[in-house]
Design a protein around this motif. Structure first.
Motif, short mmCIF file in Angstrom:
data_model
loop_
_atom_site.label_atom_id
_atom_site.label_comp_id
_atom_site.label_asym_id
_atom_site.label_seq_id
_atom_site.Cartn_x
_atom_site.Cartn_y
_atom_site.Cartn_z
N MET A 45 0.82 -1.22 0.00
CA MET A 45 0.00 0.00 0.00
C MET A 45 0.85 1.26 0.00
O MET A 45 0.33 2.35 0.18
N ASP A 46 2.16 1.13 -0.17
CA ASP A 46 3.02 2.32 -0.17
C ASP A 46 3.32 2.75 -1.60
O ASP A 46 3.84 1.95 -2.40
N PRO A 47 2.99 4.01 -1.96
CA PRO A 47 3.28 4.49 -3.32
C PRO A 47 4.74 4.31 -3.72
O PRO A 47 5.05 4.22 -4.91
N GLY A 49 6.43 1.73 -3.26
CA GLY A 49 6.53 0.38 -3.81
C GLY A 49 7.78 -0.38 -3.43
O GLY A 49 8.23 -1.27 -4.17
N ASN A 50 8.33 -0.11 -2.26
CA ASN A 50 9.58 -0.80 -1.87
C ASN A 50 9.41 -2.31 -1.69
O ASN A 50 10.32 -3.07 -2.01
N ALA A 51 8.25 -2.73 -1.21
CA ALA A 51 8.05 -4.18 -1.04
C ALA A 51 8.02 -4.85 -2.41
O ALA A 51 8.60 -5.93 -2.61
N ILE A 130 -0.25 -6.16 5.21
CA ILE A 130 -0.38 -4.93 4.42
C ILE A 130 0.75 -3.97 4.80
O ILE A 130 0.86 -3.56 5.95
N ASP A 131 1.59 -3.66 3.82
CA ASP A 131 2.70 -2.73 4.05
C ASP A 131 2.19 -1.31 3.87
O ASP A 131 1.84 -0.91 2.76
N CYS A 132 2.14 -0.55 4.95
CA CYS A 132 1.54 0.79 4.91
C CYS A 132 2.57 1.86 4.58
O CYS A 132 3.75 1.71 4.86
MG MG Z 1 8.27 1.11 3.52
#
Ligand code: MG
Ligand code: ADP
Length: 270
Positions: A45-47, A49-51, A130-132
């Motif tokens: 969910m992080d713009p 997109g690191n994951a 969910i990665d915030c």
């Molecule tokens: Mg992060």
């Protein structure tokens, strides 16, 4: 007898502060849970997109991203990509996601977009992580509304507790207004350095404030952990023997043990 239905446990990995280990914890805890035989889905969910990048998701796959799910009504299942890790899938973040924070404002059920979309996969995965993003805006709110519980990575440093009380107030507010069942899954201390006295002092303070909601397992600062994403891999695949990988395996075991010792908890929360 038919096999027991899978109860999907949804965890929002959240902390409004950047650089505290949210993405690292999402990717590596998810990998460790998959290694324990669980079916796991990561939602990026992080713009930034690191994951997605850290797991080597190809740019092409990003056409089917969480942005389309939240704003274009794409069925969640269509946005799922496989990862290198058996049993672990990801819904990548797309470049458009940076605009979503504003675009969501005018959309119906704006806080419930993710939760509504996730109905389609309830019972498919054991865990959804969910990665915030590092903010408490509408993207994080969507994650908190879709989740059963919040997992908070906390870096043991001077301002850690201040940020934590802000996050706790947000969780309380979400519980009162939008998602009654939301609980605090636990707090994990990240990038821990035993040689640093401040780290030890902050860890002691956090444990005094939150008691057994702080995991026994602490994630040490370990250069292998920070190298792994540039190889498009979780640290468990990059160097399983390093201290960081081993710590995430212990964290997964601790979380699974706690869930087992609370029978009915997961079912009640969903
Ligand atoms: Mg992060
Ligand atoms: P967040 O998602 O909260 O912004 P990240 O997980 O991206 O934080 O971590 C921030 C930075 O710290 C990244 O460069 C990451 O590789 C590094 N990092 C995270 N955990 C560790 C660790 N245990 N040891 C060393 N570096 C780490």
């Amino acid at each position: 007898m038919p096999p027991a239905p899978i109860v999907t446990r949804v965890l929002a990995v959240a902390n409004q502060k950047g650089g505290v280990g949210k993405t690292t914890t999402t990717v590596n805890l998810a990998t460790a849970l998959a290694a324990c035989g669980k079916q796991v889905l990561i939602v990026d969910m992080d713009p930034q997109g690191n994951a997605s990048t850290g797991l080597g998701v190809a740019a092409k796959a990003r056409d089917h991203s969480i942005y389309q799910v939240l704003l274009d009504g794409m069925p969640l299942k269509e946005a799922v990509s496989r990862t290198l890790v058996p049993g672990m899938d990801i819904i990548p973040s797309g470049v458009d996601l940076s605009g979503a924070e504003l675009e969501l404002i005018d959309v119906a059920r704006r806080e419930y977009r993710l939760r509504d979309a996730m109905e389609a996969i309830r019972g498919t995965y054991d865990f959804v992580l969910i990665d915030c993003p590092p903010a408490l805006g509408l993207l994080t709110l969507n994650a908190l509304v879709a989740a059963n519980a919040v997992l908070v990575p906390l870096q043991a440093e001077f301002y850690a507790l201040e940020g934590l009380s802000h996050l706790m107030r947000t969780i309380d507010r979400v519980r009162r207004g939008l998602n009654e069942g939301l609980s605090l899954q636990g707090v994990v201390l990240t990038m821990f350095d035993r040689r640093n006295n401040l780290c030890e002092m902050v860890a002691a303070d956090v444990r005094e404030y939150l008691g057994d909601r702080v995991y026994k397992t602490m994630i040490p600062r370990n250069v292998r952990v920070s190298e792994a994403p540039s190889h498009g891999k979780p640290v468990l695949l990059y160097d399983v023997r390093c201290a960081g990988a081993q710590a995430y395996i212990r964290l997964a075991r601790e979380i699974l043990q706690r869930e087992q010792s609370l029978p009915g908890q997961a079912a009640l929360a969903s």
